[in-house]
Design an enzyme around this catalytic site. Structure first.
Site, short mmCIF file in Angstrom:
data_model
loop_
_atom_site.label_atom_id
_atom_site.label_comp_id
_atom_site.label_asym_id
_atom_site.label_seq_id
_atom_site.Cartn_x
_atom_site.Cartn_y
_atom_site.Cartn_z
N GLY A 117 0.85 -1.19 0.00
CA GLY A 117 0.00 0.00 0.00
C GLY A 117 0.88 1.23 0.00
O GLY A 117 0.81 2.07 0.90
N GLU A 140 0.49 -1.21 -4.80
CA GLU A 140 -0.63 -0.28 -4.61
C GLU A 140 -1.81 -0.74 -5.47
O GLU A 140 -1.63 -1.12 -6.62
CB GLU A 140 -0.20 1.14 -5.01
CG GLU A 140 -1.29 2.18 -4.99
CD GLU A 140 -1.94 2.34 -3.63
OE1 GLU A 140 -3.20 2.30 -3.58
OE2 GLU A 140 -1.22 2.51 -2.62
N ILE A 141 -3.01 -0.70 -4.90
CA ILE A 141 -4.18 -1.22 -5.60
C ILE A 141 -4.90 -0.16 -6.43
O ILE A 141 -5.59 -0.48 -7.39
CB ILE A 141 -5.16 -1.88 -4.58
CG1 ILE A 141 -6.16 -2.78 -5.31
CG2 ILE A 141 -5.87 -0.81 -3.76
CD1 ILE A 141 -7.00 -3.63 -4.37
N ASN A 177 -3.17 -6.50 -5.52
CA ASN A 177 -3.95 -6.65 -4.30
C ASN A 177 -3.14 -7.52 -3.34
O ASN A 177 -3.09 -8.73 -3.47
CB ASN A 177 -5.30 -7.31 -4.62
CG ASN A 177 -6.22 -7.36 -3.40
OD1 ASN A 177 -5.76 -7.24 -2.26
ND2 ASN A 177 -7.51 -7.53 -3.64
N ALA A 178 -2.50 -6.87 -2.38
CA ALA A 178 -1.59 -7.57 -1.48
C ALA A 178 -2.32 -8.54 -0.55
O ALA A 178 -1.71 -9.44 0.01
CB ALA A 178 -0.79 -6.56 -0.66
N ASP A 200 -5.55 1.47 5.45
CA ASP A 200 -6.97 1.78 5.61
C ASP A 200 -7.44 1.23 6.96
O ASP A 200 -7.32 0.03 7.22
CB ASP A 200 -7.75 1.12 4.47
CG ASP A 200 -9.22 1.55 4.44
OD1 ASP A 200 -9.73 2.06 5.46
OD2 ASP A 200 -9.85 1.37 3.39
N THR A 275 6.65 9.42 4.36
CA THR A 275 5.40 9.06 3.68
C THR A 275 4.49 10.28 3.60
O THR A 275 4.51 11.16 4.48
CB THR A 275 4.67 7.93 4.43
OG1 THR A 275 4.30 8.39 5.74
CG2 THR A 275 5.53 6.70 4.57
N GLU A 276 3.68 10.34 2.57
CA GLU A 276 2.75 11.47 2.42
C GLU A 276 1.78 11.56 3.60
O GLU A 276 1.50 12.65 4.10
CB GLU A 276 1.97 11.34 1.10
CG GLU A 276 2.72 11.84 -0.12
CD GLU A 276 3.82 10.89 -0.58
OE1 GLU A 276 4.63 11.28 -1.43
OE2 GLU A 276 3.87 9.75 -0.06
N GLU A 277 1.29 10.40 4.04
CA GLU A 277 0.36 10.40 5.18
C GLU A 277 1.08 10.84 6.45
O GLU A 277 0.50 11.55 7.28
CB GLU A 277 -0.24 9.00 5.37
CG GLU A 277 -1.36 8.67 4.41
CD GLU A 277 -2.56 9.58 4.58
OE1 GLU A 277 -2.91 9.92 5.72
OE2 GLU A 277 -3.15 9.98 3.56
#
Length: 301
Positions: A117, A140-141, A177-178, A200, A275-277
């Site tokens: 992710g 990444e999905i 999709n991990a 998430d 990380t952006e988050e």
């Protein structure tokens, strides 16, 4: 009708007020189409020397997508039947020869670090220079987010093509999709590090089965990690942090590392700030909850 409430030309029917939005949409679509053509042409190219023109990084605003994606949906993903069927030369063209090459018969480097992710690739880019001799893969999905990271890596490779180090050839991103297909890509004990950064949270109880750390998935991660490998987790949601800690603590193949270890580990520092988050949480003065686990050689009961 009074003058104060009378409609004006600016907000009736196909009014000019709607034009900026329509223009922005067209601009976004044109940009994406241009980048897609460039991506298809350059994603497997080995860059050498200075670029003929100044290379710009992609503009994130044109790749916006929903923050999360349903991992149980049918995303029409491509994946190999087994790790041996995966052609990694498409992702790391400067480091891995194509299967048809005579060089392919000799042992080739394998992905050792996985960012599950990976979002917009902040951690991935930092890991590239921290571990220049390791292959790092972001998974990444979301379609647009994956394409942004692809374009970002292409641009970084071009920008550093003339340098002696030829940076960023050791990182790549894959739309996957991990939760379903990790064993299709990686062999037993192949990975040394797995990152789960700001996943998430799936707040509703009925959605908890979609969280990226569960008892079942922890067993899968233990299979893919070599003894001594590390699972890194970070989130700004305390409930999710406690959930991940619970499931990893209960697994016999993982042991939590100390706070002292976390404070001294360079990867923890990178995932906190790059990380952006992580940057977003920092701006909002939020909390960051970290937990890291080592993969044991033998289970502890």
């Amino acid at each position: 009708m009074s003058e104060a409430t009378a409609p004006t030309n600016e907000n009736v029917g196909g009014s000019p007020a709607s034009e900026p939005s329509a223009t922005g949409k067209r601009k976004r679509m044109d940009y994406r189409q241009s980048q897609q053509a460039r991506r298809q042409e350059l994603k497997s190219v080995v860059f050498e020397g200075d670029a003929e023109e100044k290379i710009k990084l992609p503009k994130k605003k044109y790749y916006r997508q929903r923050a999360h994606s349903n991992p149980f949906s049918d995303h029409l993903l491509e994946y190999p039947k087994s790790p041996s069927d995966m052609d990694w030369s498409r992702l790391y063209p400067a480091l891995i020869p194509p299967p048809t090459s005579t060089e392919a018969a000799s042992p080739q480097p394998k992905v050792e670090i996985a960012d599950i992710g990976c979002g917009f690739g902040g951690l991935l880019v930092s890991l590239a220079t921290e571990f220049p001799d390791k292959l790092v893969l972001g998974m990444e999905i979301r379609v647009q987010v994956t394409q942004y990271v692809e374009d970002r890596i292409i641009a970084l490779r071009q920008q550093h093509a003339a340098s002696e180090e030829k940076l960023y050839n050791n990182i790549a991103v894959l739309r996957a999709n991990a939760m379903k297909f990790l064993p299709n890509f990686f062999e037993k004990g192949q990975l040394s590090k797995m990152f789960f950064c700001f996943p998430d949270p799936h707040f509703k109880a009925r959605k908890h089965k979609a969280r990226i750390i569960t008892s079942t998935l922890a067993s899968e991660y233990a299979y893919l990690l070599r003894p001594g490998g590390i699972v890194y987790t970070i989130t700004d949601v305390k409930d999710l942090h406690e959930w991940m800690v619970k499931h990893l603590e209960e697994h016999p193949m993982f042991k939590r590392l100390s706070k002292e270890w976390e404070e001294s580990d360079k990867c923890v520092q990178i995932m906190r700030k790059d990380t952006e988050e992580g940057k977003k949480v920092e701006r909002n003065q939020g909390d960051k909850f970290v937990a890291c686990y080592v993969r044991l050689e033998k289970p502890e009961y």
